[in-house]
Design a protein around this motif. Structure first.
Motif, PDB file in Angstrom:
ATOM      1  N   UNK A  81       0.883  -1.416   0.132  1.00 52.62           N
ATOM      2  CA  UNK A  81      -0.188  -0.025   0.313  1.00 52.62           C
ATOM      3  C   UNK A  81       0.860   1.345  -0.261  1.00 52.62           C
ATOM      4  N   UNK A  82       1.721   1.110   0.590  1.00 49.06           N
ATOM      5  CA  UNK A  82       2.605   2.168   0.750  1.00 49.06           C
ATOM      6  C   UNK A  82       3.502   2.759  -0.952  1.00 49.06           C
ATOM      7  N   UNK A  83       3.495   1.860  -1.395  1.00 50.20           N
ATOM      8  CA  UNK A  83       4.338   1.409  -2.331  1.00 50.20           C
ATOM      9  C   UNK A  83       3.407   1.849  -3.516  1.00 50.20           C
ATOM     10  N   UNK A  84       2.656   1.885  -3.993  1.00 50.32           N
ATOM     11  CA  UNK A  84       1.135   1.993  -4.195  1.00 50.32           C
ATOM     12  C   UNK A  84       0.896   3.818  -4.071  1.00 50.32           C
ATOM     13  N   UNK A  85       0.604   4.415  -2.822  1.00 49.94           N
ATOM     14  CA  UNK A  85       0.582   5.214  -2.521  1.00 49.94           C
ATOM     15  C   UNK A  85       1.257   6.135  -3.266  1.00 49.94           C
ATOM     16  N   UNK A  86       2.929   5.981  -2.371  1.00 51.11           N
ATOM     17  CA  UNK A  86       4.199   6.942  -3.756  1.00 51.11           C
ATOM     18  C   UNK A  86       4.052   6.983  -4.543  1.00 51.11           C
ATOM     19  N   UNK A  87       3.761   5.530  -5.626  1.00 50.48           N
ATOM     20  CA  UNK A  87       3.601   5.324  -7.268  1.00 50.48           C
ATOM     21  C   UNK A  87       2.738   7.101  -7.496  1.00 50.48           C
ATOM     22  N   UNK A  88       1.860   6.736  -6.715  1.00 48.31           N
ATOM     23  CA  UNK A  88       0.199   7.268  -7.236  1.00 48.31           C
ATOM     24  C   UNK A  88       0.191   8.794  -6.847  1.00 48.31           C
ATOM     25  N   UNK A  89       0.986   8.623  -5.717  1.00 46.19           N
ATOM     26  CA  UNK A  89       0.468  10.996  -4.818  1.00 46.19           C
ATOM     27  C   UNK A  89       2.073  11.527  -5.032  1.00 46.19           C
ATOM     28  N   UNK A  90       3.245  10.686  -5.007  1.00 48.88           N
ATOM     29  CA  UNK A  90       3.983  11.115  -4.406  1.00 48.88           C
ATOM     30  C   UNK A  90       5.566  11.825  -5.829  1.00 48.88           C
ATOM     31  N   UNK A  91       5.520  10.525  -6.363  1.00 42.54           N
ATOM     32  CA  UNK A  91       6.624  10.263  -7.440  1.00 42.54           C
ATOM     33  C   UNK A  91       6.006  11.849  -8.767  1.00 42.54           C
ATOM     34  N   UNK A  92       4.446  10.999  -9.166  1.00 40.00           N
ATOM     35  CA  UNK A  92       4.667  12.436 -10.046  1.00 40.00           C
ATOM     36  C   UNK A  92       5.160  13.729  -9.920  1.00 40.00           C
ATOM     37  N   UNK A  93       4.716  14.165  -8.668  1.00 38.83           N
ATOM     38  CA  UNK A  93       4.476  15.370  -8.310  1.00 38.83           C
ATOM     39  C   UNK A  93       6.740  15.734  -7.858  1.00 38.83           C
ATOM     40  N   UNK A  94       7.013  14.373  -8.082  1.00 39.16           N
ATOM     41  CA  UNK A  94       9.234  15.036  -8.005  1.00 39.16           C
ATOM     42  C   UNK A  94       9.237  16.053  -9.108  1.00 39.16           C
TER      43      UNK A  94
END
Length: 97
Positions: A81-94
């Motif tokens: 779940x943490x990996x999916x959360x990072x992939x969806x919400x955090x990584x695209x904004x970097x």
């Protein structure tokens, strides 16, 4: 398509383009996911402690290692779940320049 054959990720919209409802929805998603992660951590600790007590009472060999393994395996869904959360919400904004 890129040279490797993968489709490029779409660039996220600037922060000014998001409406307040999107921010509230994103905040709610992050809050619920955080609560899920905390609940899963508590479940992992309880499972590890219960396994330690059971192993000590029964006299299982390697009783010190088994609770750690059980706790780690119970935490696998939270890691996904943490990996999916990072992939969806955090990584695209970097900024990837």
């Amino acid at each position: 398509m890129t040279e490797s054959g993968a489709r490029p990720r779409p660039r996220p919209a600037p922060a000014a383009a998001y409406c307040p409802a999107d921010r509230l929805r994103t905040e709610e998603i992050l809050t619920r996911t955080g609560r899920y992660m905390l609940g899963n951590l508590v479940t992992s600790v309880i499972a590890g402690l219960a396994t330690a007590v059971w192993c000590a009472a029964v006299g299982v060999p390697y009783a010190a290692a088994l609770p750690g393994i059980v706790g780690a395996l119970v935490a696998v869904p939270a890691a996904v779940a943490l990996g999916l959360l990072l992939d969806e919400f955090v990584l695209p904004h970097l900024d990837r320049r």
